[in-house]
Design a protein around this motif. Structure first.
Motif, PDB file in Angstrom:
ATOM      1  N   THR A  53     -33.067 -35.948 -20.996  1.00 38.49           N
ATOM      2  CA  THR A  53     -32.699 -34.859 -21.896  1.00 38.49           C
ATOM      3  C   THR A  53     -31.459 -34.133 -21.368  1.00 38.49           C
ATOM      4  O   THR A  53     -30.483 -33.936 -22.097  1.00 38.49           O
ATOM      5  CB  THR A  53     -33.880 -33.889 -22.088  1.00 38.49           C
ATOM      6  OG1 THR A  53     -35.005 -34.655 -22.519  1.00 38.49           O
ATOM      7  CG2 THR A  53     -33.565 -32.845 -23.133  1.00 38.49           C
ATOM      8  N   HIS A 130     -40.624 -30.224 -28.531  1.00 37.86           N
ATOM      9  CA  HIS A 130     -39.442 -30.864 -27.950  1.00 37.86           C
ATOM     10  C   HIS A 130     -38.633 -31.447 -29.111  1.00 37.86           C
ATOM     11  O   HIS A 130     -38.583 -32.664 -29.305  1.00 37.86           O
ATOM     12  CB  HIS A 130     -39.914 -31.962 -26.986  1.00 37.86           C
ATOM     13  CG  HIS A 130     -38.852 -32.530 -26.105  1.00 37.86           C
ATOM     14  ND1 HIS A 130     -37.501 -32.285 -26.270  1.00 37.86           N
ATOM     15  CD2 HIS A 130     -38.945 -33.358 -25.020  1.00 37.86           C
ATOM     16  CE1 HIS A 130     -36.821 -32.941 -25.346  1.00 37.86           C
ATOM     17  NE2 HIS A 130     -37.671 -33.589 -24.576  1.00 37.86           N
ATOM     18  N   ARG A 163     -45.630 -32.718 -25.634  1.00 39.47           N
ATOM     19  CA  ARG A 163     -44.883 -31.910 -26.620  1.00 39.47           C
ATOM     20  C   ARG A 163     -44.093 -32.768 -27.592  1.00 39.47           C
ATOM     21  O   ARG A 163     -43.870 -32.380 -28.738  1.00 39.47           O
ATOM     22  CB  ARG A 163     -43.975 -30.930 -25.881  1.00 39.47           C
ATOM     23  CG  ARG A 163     -43.011 -31.594 -24.893  1.00 39.47           C
ATOM     24  CD  ARG A 163     -42.396 -30.555 -23.965  1.00 39.47           C
ATOM     25  NE  ARG A 163     -41.605 -31.174 -22.905  1.00 39.47           N
ATOM     26  CZ  ARG A 163     -41.190 -30.524 -21.815  1.00 39.47           C
ATOM     27  NH1 ARG A 163     -41.492 -29.261 -21.647  1.00 39.47           N
ATOM     28  NH2 ARG A 163     -40.468 -31.141 -20.901  1.00 39.47           N
ATOM     29  N   ARG A 226     -46.890 -40.574 -21.723  1.00 39.49           N
ATOM     30  CA  ARG A 226     -47.356 -40.408 -20.347  1.00 39.49           C
ATOM     31  C   ARG A 226     -48.415 -39.308 -20.297  1.00 39.49           C
ATOM     32  O   ARG A 226     -48.309 -38.312 -21.024  1.00 39.49           O
ATOM     33  CB  ARG A 226     -46.121 -40.002 -19.535  1.00 39.49           C
ATOM     34  CG  ARG A 226     -46.303 -39.471 -18.167  1.00 39.49           C
ATOM     35  CD  ARG A 226     -44.922 -39.113 -17.567  1.00 39.49           C
ATOM     36  NE  ARG A 226     -44.397 -37.859 -18.100  1.00 39.49           N
ATOM     37  CZ  ARG A 226     -44.627 -36.648 -17.579  1.00 39.49           C
ATOM     38  NH1 ARG A 226     -45.382 -36.523 -16.508  1.00 39.49           N
ATOM     39  NH2 ARG A 226     -44.105 -35.565 -18.125  1.00 39.49           N
ATOM     40  N   GLN A 228     -49.553 -36.062 -18.938  1.00 41.42           N
ATOM     41  CA  GLN A 228     -48.663 -35.008 -18.429  1.00 41.42           C
ATOM     42  C   GLN A 228     -49.265 -34.310 -17.206  1.00 41.42           C
ATOM     43  O   GLN A 228     -49.806 -33.200 -17.306  1.00 41.42           O
ATOM     44  CB  GLN A 228     -48.388 -33.988 -19.538  1.00 41.42           C
ATOM     45  CG  GLN A 228     -47.876 -34.604 -20.835  1.00 41.42           C
ATOM     46  CD  GLN A 228     -46.383 -34.886 -20.798  1.00 41.42           C
ATOM     47  OE1 GLN A 228     -45.581 -33.988 -20.669  1.00 41.42           O
ATOM     48  NE2 GLN A 228     -46.011 -36.160 -20.917  1.00 41.42           N
ATOM     49  N   PRO A 264     -41.136 -41.679 -25.257  1.00 45.79           N
ATOM     50  CA  PRO A 264     -40.043 -40.731 -24.965  1.00 45.79           C
ATOM     51  C   PRO A 264     -39.483 -40.911 -23.555  1.00 45.79           C
ATOM     52  O   PRO A 264     -38.393 -40.437 -23.258  1.00 45.79           O
ATOM     53  CB  PRO A 264     -40.706 -39.365 -25.121  1.00 45.79           C
ATOM     54  CG  PRO A 264     -42.165 -39.599 -24.885  1.00 45.79           C
ATOM     55  CD  PRO A 264     -42.438 -41.004 -25.390  1.00 45.79           C
ATOM     56  N   LEU A 265     -40.251 -41.602 -22.696  1.00 49.34           N
ATOM     57  CA  LEU A 265     -39.931 -41.790 -21.284  1.00 49.34           C
ATOM     58  C   LEU A 265     -39.923 -40.414 -20.594  1.00 49.34           C
ATOM     59  O   LEU A 265     -39.672 -39.429 -21.256  1.00 49.34           O
ATOM     60  CB  LEU A 265     -38.601 -42.536 -21.089  1.00 49.34           C
ATOM     61  CG  LEU A 265     -38.518 -43.913 -21.787  1.00 49.34           C
ATOM     62  CD1 LEU A 265     -37.123 -44.508 -21.557  1.00 49.34           C
ATOM     63  CD2 LEU A 265     -39.584 -44.872 -21.241  1.00 49.34           C
TER      64      LEU A 265
END
Ligand code: NCD
Length: 308
Positions: A53, A130, A163, A226, A228, A264-265
Protein backbone atom coordinates in the motif's frame (compact mmCIF):
# COMPACT_ATOMS: atom_id res chain seq x y z
CA UNK A 1 -13.63 21.29 -2.78
CA UNK A 2 -11.51 19.16 -0.46
CA UNK A 3 -12.72 15.60 -0.45
CA UNK A 4 -11.33 12.55 1.34
CA UNK A 5 -11.74 8.81 0.85
CA UNK A 6 -12.46 7.05 4.13
CA UNK A 7 -14.92 4.34 3.11
CA UNK A 8 -15.37 2.82 -0.35
CA UNK A 9 -19.04 3.87 -0.17
CA UNK A 10 -17.87 7.51 -0.22
CA UNK A 11 -17.54 6.89 -3.97
CA UNK A 12 -20.64 6.39 -6.10
CA UNK A 13 -20.81 3.56 -8.63
CA UNK A 14 -20.47 6.19 -11.38
CA UNK A 15 -17.32 7.53 -9.74
CA UNK A 16 -15.88 4.01 -9.51
CA UNK A 17 -16.55 3.63 -13.23
CA UNK A 18 -14.72 6.92 -13.85
CA UNK A 19 -11.76 5.81 -11.74
CA UNK A 20 -11.55 2.53 -13.64
CA UNK A 21 -11.71 4.37 -16.97
CA UNK A 22 -9.03 6.77 -15.74
CA UNK A 23 -6.78 3.89 -14.59
CA UNK A 24 -7.20 2.17 -17.97
CA UNK A 25 -6.22 5.39 -19.73
CA UNK A 26 -3.16 5.69 -17.48
CA UNK A 27 -2.19 2.11 -18.40
CA UNK A 28 -2.54 2.87 -22.11
CA UNK A 29 -0.99 6.35 -22.12
CA UNK A 30 1.50 6.67 -19.23
CA UNK A 31 3.40 9.55 -20.87
CA UNK A 32 0.27 11.72 -20.80
CA UNK A 33 0.30 11.56 -16.98
CA UNK A 34 4.04 11.73 -16.30
CA UNK A 35 4.03 15.39 -15.17
CA UNK A 36 0.44 16.14 -14.10
CA UNK A 37 1.39 16.32 -10.40
CA UNK A 38 4.67 18.19 -10.85
CA UNK A 39 5.45 20.22 -7.75
CA UNK A 40 2.78 18.46 -5.66
CA UNK A 41 3.44 16.35 -2.60
CA UNK A 42 1.87 13.21 -1.21
CA UNK A 43 2.43 12.50 2.49
CA UNK A 44 2.39 8.82 3.45
CA UNK A 45 1.65 8.53 7.17
CA UNK A 46 1.95 4.84 8.02
CA UNK A 47 1.50 4.00 11.69
CA UNK A 48 1.28 0.28 10.81
CA UNK A 49 3.45 -2.04 8.66
CA UNK A 50 2.91 -2.00 4.92
CA UNK A 51 4.75 -3.00 1.77
CA UNK A 52 2.29 -2.75 -1.12
CA UNK A 53 0.00 0.00 0.00
CA UNK A 54 2.69 2.50 0.97
CA UNK A 55 5.04 1.72 -1.90
CA UNK A 56 2.24 1.72 -4.46
CA UNK A 57 1.08 5.13 -3.24
CA UNK A 58 4.64 6.38 -3.52
CA UNK A 59 5.17 4.82 -6.95
CA UNK A 60 1.81 6.25 -8.05
CA UNK A 61 2.79 9.80 -7.04
CA UNK A 62 6.23 9.50 -8.66
CA UNK A 63 4.67 8.24 -11.90
CA UNK A 64 2.42 11.31 -11.87
CA UNK A 65 5.52 13.51 -11.62
CA UNK A 66 4.94 14.43 -7.97
CA UNK A 67 6.96 14.04 -4.80
CA UNK A 68 6.51 12.03 -1.62
CA UNK A 69 7.30 12.61 2.05
CA UNK A 70 6.28 10.68 5.13
CA UNK A 71 7.10 8.02 7.65
CA UNK A 72 6.74 4.26 7.73
CA UNK A 73 6.24 3.53 11.42
CA UNK A 74 4.59 5.10 14.44
CA UNK A 75 7.90 4.89 16.31
CA UNK A 76 9.59 7.29 13.92
CA UNK A 77 6.84 9.93 14.19
CA UNK A 78 5.71 12.18 17.04
CA UNK A 79 2.95 9.65 17.75
CA UNK A 80 5.66 7.99 19.86
CA UNK A 81 5.72 11.20 21.96
CA UNK A 82 1.94 11.14 22.36
CA UNK A 83 0.83 13.43 19.52
CA UNK A 84 -2.79 12.99 18.48
CA UNK A 85 -3.88 12.00 14.96
CA UNK A 86 -5.73 15.33 14.74
CA UNK A 87 -2.58 17.35 15.44
CA UNK A 88 -0.52 15.23 13.04
CA UNK A 89 -3.11 15.84 10.30
CA UNK A 90 -3.09 19.61 10.91
CA UNK A 91 0.71 19.64 10.84
CA UNK A 92 1.08 17.61 7.66
CA UNK A 93 -1.50 19.86 5.95
CA UNK A 94 1.18 22.59 6.15
CA UNK A 95 3.65 20.49 4.16
CA UNK A 96 1.77 18.35 1.64
CA UNK A 97 -1.12 18.45 -0.85
CA UNK A 98 -2.67 15.07 -0.04
CA UNK A 99 -2.31 12.43 2.68
CA UNK A 100 -2.44 8.62 2.56
CA UNK A 101 -2.71 7.31 6.10
CA UNK A 102 -2.70 3.87 7.70
CA UNK A 103 -3.41 3.50 11.40
CA UNK A 104 -4.18 0.60 13.77
CA UNK A 105 -7.27 2.31 15.20
CA UNK A 106 -10.67 2.10 13.54
CA UNK A 107 -11.86 5.62 12.68
CA UNK A 108 -8.38 7.20 12.71
CA UNK A 109 -8.56 8.19 9.03
CA UNK A 110 -11.87 9.95 9.63
CA UNK A 111 -10.36 11.92 12.51
CA UNK A 112 -7.46 12.89 10.25
CA UNK A 113 -9.84 13.94 7.46
CA UNK A 114 -11.86 16.08 9.86
CA UNK A 115 -8.74 17.92 10.94
CA UNK A 116 -6.67 18.15 7.75
CA UNK A 117 -7.10 20.98 5.27
CA UNK A 118 -6.04 18.65 2.43
CA UNK A 119 -7.61 15.39 1.14
CA UNK A 120 -7.00 12.29 3.28
CA UNK A 121 -7.01 8.78 1.84
CA UNK A 122 -7.64 5.93 4.25
CA UNK A 123 -4.92 3.34 3.60
CA UNK A 124 -6.39 1.02 6.26
CA UNK A 125 -7.87 1.84 9.68
CA UNK A 126 -7.55 -1.09 12.07
CA UNK A 127 -9.94 -3.92 11.32
CA UNK A 128 -12.45 -1.52 9.77
CA UNK A 129 -11.86 -0.78 6.10
CA UNK A 130 -9.32 -0.39 3.32
CA UNK A 131 -10.93 1.36 0.36
CA UNK A 132 -7.88 1.64 -1.88
CA UNK A 133 -7.30 -2.12 -1.69
CA UNK A 134 -10.87 -2.40 -2.93
CA UNK A 135 -10.01 -0.09 -5.84
CA UNK A 136 -7.20 -2.52 -6.73
CA UNK A 137 -9.63 -5.43 -6.37
CA UNK A 138 -12.26 -3.76 -8.55
CA UNK A 139 -9.86 -3.03 -11.40
CA UNK A 140 -8.70 -6.65 -11.20
CA UNK A 141 -12.25 -7.99 -11.35
CA UNK A 142 -13.05 -5.61 -14.21
CA UNK A 143 -10.00 -6.67 -16.23
CA UNK A 144 -10.47 -10.38 -15.53
CA UNK A 145 -14.25 -10.63 -15.75
CA UNK A 146 -15.16 -7.66 -17.96
CA UNK A 147 -17.66 -6.28 -15.43
CA UNK A 148 -19.15 -6.69 -11.98
CA UNK A 149 -22.61 -8.22 -12.41
CA UNK A 150 -23.71 -11.82 -11.80
CA UNK A 151 -20.69 -13.05 -9.88
CA UNK A 152 -20.51 -15.59 -7.07
CA UNK A 153 -17.77 -14.34 -4.79
CA UNK A 154 -16.12 -16.56 -2.17
CA UNK A 155 -14.39 -14.70 0.65
CA UNK A 156 -12.18 -17.01 2.67
CA UNK A 157 -10.17 -16.73 5.88
CA UNK A 158 -10.29 -14.00 8.49
CA UNK A 159 -13.53 -12.27 7.60
CA UNK A 160 -13.81 -10.71 11.04
CA UNK A 161 -10.63 -8.62 11.20
CA UNK A 162 -9.88 -8.53 7.46
CA UNK A 163 -10.61 -4.91 6.54
CA UNK A 164 -10.16 -5.56 2.82
CA UNK A 165 -13.07 -7.99 3.01
CA UNK A 166 -15.39 -5.43 4.62
CA UNK A 167 -14.65 -2.83 1.95
CA UNK A 168 -14.97 -5.33 -0.90
CA UNK A 169 -18.37 -6.52 0.35
CA UNK A 170 -19.55 -2.89 0.45
CA UNK A 171 -18.37 -2.21 -3.08
CA UNK A 172 -19.65 -5.41 -4.71
CA UNK A 173 -23.03 -5.19 -2.99
CA UNK A 174 -23.96 -2.36 -5.34
CA UNK A 175 -23.90 -4.52 -8.47
CA UNK A 176 -26.56 -6.84 -9.90
CA UNK A 177 -26.73 -10.59 -9.36
CA UNK A 178 -23.99 -10.73 -6.72
CA UNK A 179 -23.88 -13.64 -4.28
CA UNK A 180 -21.37 -14.13 -1.49
CA UNK A 181 -20.09 -17.37 -0.02
CA UNK A 182 -18.43 -16.44 3.29
CA UNK A 183 -15.92 -19.15 4.18
CA UNK A 184 -14.40 -18.88 7.65
CA UNK A 185 -14.05 -20.56 11.03
CA UNK A 186 -17.00 -19.67 13.30
CA UNK A 187 -14.83 -17.26 15.33
CA UNK A 188 -13.76 -15.28 12.26
CA UNK A 189 -17.11 -14.63 10.58
CA UNK A 190 -18.00 -11.31 8.95
CA UNK A 191 -18.98 -8.81 11.69
CA UNK A 192 -22.70 -8.28 12.30
CA UNK A 193 -22.52 -4.61 11.32
CA UNK A 194 -21.38 -5.58 7.81
CA UNK A 195 -24.12 -8.21 7.51
CA UNK A 196 -26.85 -5.92 8.81
CA UNK A 197 -25.85 -2.59 7.27
CA UNK A 198 -24.78 -3.92 3.89
CA UNK A 199 -25.85 -7.47 3.03
CA UNK A 200 -29.26 -7.58 4.74
CA UNK A 201 -30.12 -3.98 3.91
CA UNK A 202 -29.45 -4.54 0.22
CA UNK A 203 -31.00 -8.03 0.18
CA UNK A 204 -27.76 -9.60 -1.09
CA UNK A 205 -27.84 -13.40 -0.91
CA UNK A 206 -25.02 -14.93 1.13
CA UNK A 207 -24.21 -18.10 2.97
CA UNK A 208 -21.72 -18.70 5.74
CA UNK A 209 -19.78 -21.96 5.49
CA UNK A 210 -16.66 -23.42 7.04
CA UNK A 211 -15.41 -25.68 4.25
CA UNK A 212 -13.45 -24.27 1.30
CA UNK A 213 -13.35 -27.48 -0.73
CA UNK A 214 -17.11 -27.87 -0.99
CA UNK A 215 -17.63 -24.17 -1.77
CA UNK A 216 -15.02 -23.87 -4.52
CA UNK A 217 -16.83 -25.37 -7.56
CA UNK A 218 -19.52 -22.65 -7.74
CA UNK A 219 -17.20 -19.64 -7.35
CA UNK A 220 -16.31 -17.04 -10.01
CA UNK A 221 -13.97 -15.24 -7.61
CA UNK A 222 -12.11 -16.67 -4.63
CA UNK A 223 -10.72 -13.96 -2.36
CA UNK A 224 -8.27 -15.52 0.12
CA UNK A 225 -7.15 -13.60 3.21
CA UNK A 226 -4.52 -13.87 5.92
CA UNK A 227 -5.52 -14.47 9.54
CA UNK A 228 -4.83 -11.02 11.05
CA UNK A 229 -2.45 -11.93 13.84
CA UNK A 230 -1.99 -8.31 15.00
CA UNK A 231 -5.70 -7.95 15.80
CA UNK A 232 -5.95 -11.07 17.98
CA UNK A 233 -6.17 -10.74 21.74
CA UNK A 234 -4.14 -13.88 22.37
CA UNK A 235 -1.51 -15.78 20.45
CA UNK A 236 -3.08 -19.14 21.29
CA UNK A 237 -6.22 -18.38 19.26
CA UNK A 238 -4.09 -17.14 16.38
CA UNK A 239 -2.00 -20.30 16.33
CA UNK A 240 -5.12 -22.46 16.37
CA UNK A 241 -6.77 -20.58 13.48
CA UNK A 242 -3.88 -19.44 11.31
CA UNK A 243 -3.78 -22.41 8.95
CA UNK A 244 -7.55 -22.90 8.69
CA UNK A 245 -7.43 -22.61 4.90
CA UNK A 246 -4.67 -23.37 2.46
CA UNK A 247 -5.47 -23.17 -1.22
CA UNK A 248 -3.40 -25.65 -3.22
CA UNK A 249 -3.51 -27.09 -6.73
CA UNK A 250 -5.51 -30.09 -5.53
CA UNK A 251 -8.35 -27.90 -4.28
CA UNK A 252 -8.23 -25.92 -7.51
CA UNK A 253 -9.00 -29.03 -9.57
CA UNK A 254 -12.62 -28.65 -8.41
CA UNK A 255 -12.79 -24.97 -9.44
CA UNK A 256 -14.09 -23.33 -12.61
CA UNK A 257 -11.54 -22.85 -15.38
CA UNK A 258 -12.10 -19.10 -15.28
CA UNK A 259 -12.03 -18.75 -11.50
CA UNK A 260 -10.19 -15.60 -10.45
CA UNK A 261 -8.06 -16.25 -7.34
CA UNK A 262 -7.40 -13.05 -5.44
CA UNK A 263 -5.55 -12.12 -2.23
CA UNK A 264 -4.77 -8.61 -0.95
CA UNK A 265 -1.37 -9.94 0.22
CA UNK A 266 0.77 -10.40 2.27
CA UNK A 267 0.32 -14.13 1.95
CA UNK A 268 1.49 -16.19 4.89
CA UNK A 269 0.34 -19.73 4.21
CA UNK A 270 -3.10 -19.32 2.63
CA UNK A 271 -2.09 -20.01 -0.95
CA UNK A 272 0.53 -22.59 -1.81
CA UNK A 273 3.25 -21.07 -4.02
CA UNK A 274 2.55 -23.79 -6.58
CA UNK A 275 -0.72 -21.96 -7.34
CA UNK A 276 1.23 -18.87 -8.50
CA UNK A 277 1.82 -20.42 -11.92
CA UNK A 278 -1.82 -21.34 -12.45
CA UNK A 279 -3.48 -18.96 -14.92
CA UNK A 280 -6.26 -18.41 -12.38
CA UNK A 281 -3.87 -16.76 -9.91
CA UNK A 282 -4.56 -13.01 -10.04
CA UNK A 283 -2.97 -11.73 -6.83
CA UNK A 284 0.14 -10.22 -8.36
CA UNK A 285 -2.01 -8.58 -11.03
CA UNK A 286 -3.92 -7.02 -8.12
CA UNK A 287 -0.68 -5.46 -6.89
CA UNK A 288 -0.05 -3.72 -10.21
CA UNK A 289 -3.69 -2.70 -10.58
CA UNK A 290 -3.47 -1.09 -7.14
CA UNK A 291 -0.82 1.33 -8.35
CA UNK A 292 -2.92 2.42 -11.33
CA UNK A 293 -6.05 2.91 -9.26
CA UNK A 294 -4.11 4.94 -6.68
CA UNK A 295 -2.82 7.13 -9.52
CA UNK A 296 -6.39 7.65 -10.71
CA UNK A 297 -7.56 8.41 -7.16
CA UNK A 298 -4.78 10.91 -6.41
CA UNK A 299 -5.61 12.69 -9.68
CA UNK A 300 -9.32 12.80 -8.89
CA UNK A 301 -8.91 14.13 -5.35
CA UNK A 302 -6.28 16.72 -6.30
CA UNK A 303 -8.48 17.93 -9.17
CA UNK A 304 -11.53 18.21 -6.92
CA UNK A 305 -9.47 20.11 -4.34
CA UNK A 306 -8.39 22.53 -7.09
CA UNK A 307 -4.72 21.64 -6.47
CA UNK A 308 -4.06 20.59 -10.08
C1 NCD B 1 -4.03 -5.87 3.65
C2 NCD B 1 -4.23 -4.94 4.83
O1 NCD B 1 -3.31 -4.17 5.18
O2 NCD B 1 -5.33 -4.92 5.34
N1 NCD B 1 -2.80 -5.65 3.01
C3 NCD B 1 -2.75 -4.77 1.98
O3 NCD B 1 -2.87 -3.60 2.16
N2 NCD B 1 -2.66 -5.27 0.74
C4 NCD B 1 -4.25 -7.29 3.99
C5 NCD B 1 -3.49 -7.90 5.13
O4 NCD B 1 -2.65 -7.24 5.77
O5 NCD B 1 -3.72 -9.07 5.39
Amino acid sequence: MKRSLIDILDLSVAELDELIASACDIIDNPAKYAHVCAGKKLATLFFEPSTRTRLSFEAAMYELGGNVLGFAGAQSSSAAKGESVADTAKTVSCYADIIAMRHPKEGAALVAANNASIPVINAGDGGHCHPTQTLADLLTIYREKGGFDNLTIGLCGDLKFGRTVHSLIGAMSRYKGIRFVLISPAELRVPDYVKEDVLDKKGIPYEEVTDLETAIPELDILYMTRVQRERFFNEEDYLRLKDSYILDLKKLTHAKNDLCVMHPLPRVNEISVAVDNDPRACYFKQVLNGKYMRMALILKLLKEAGTI
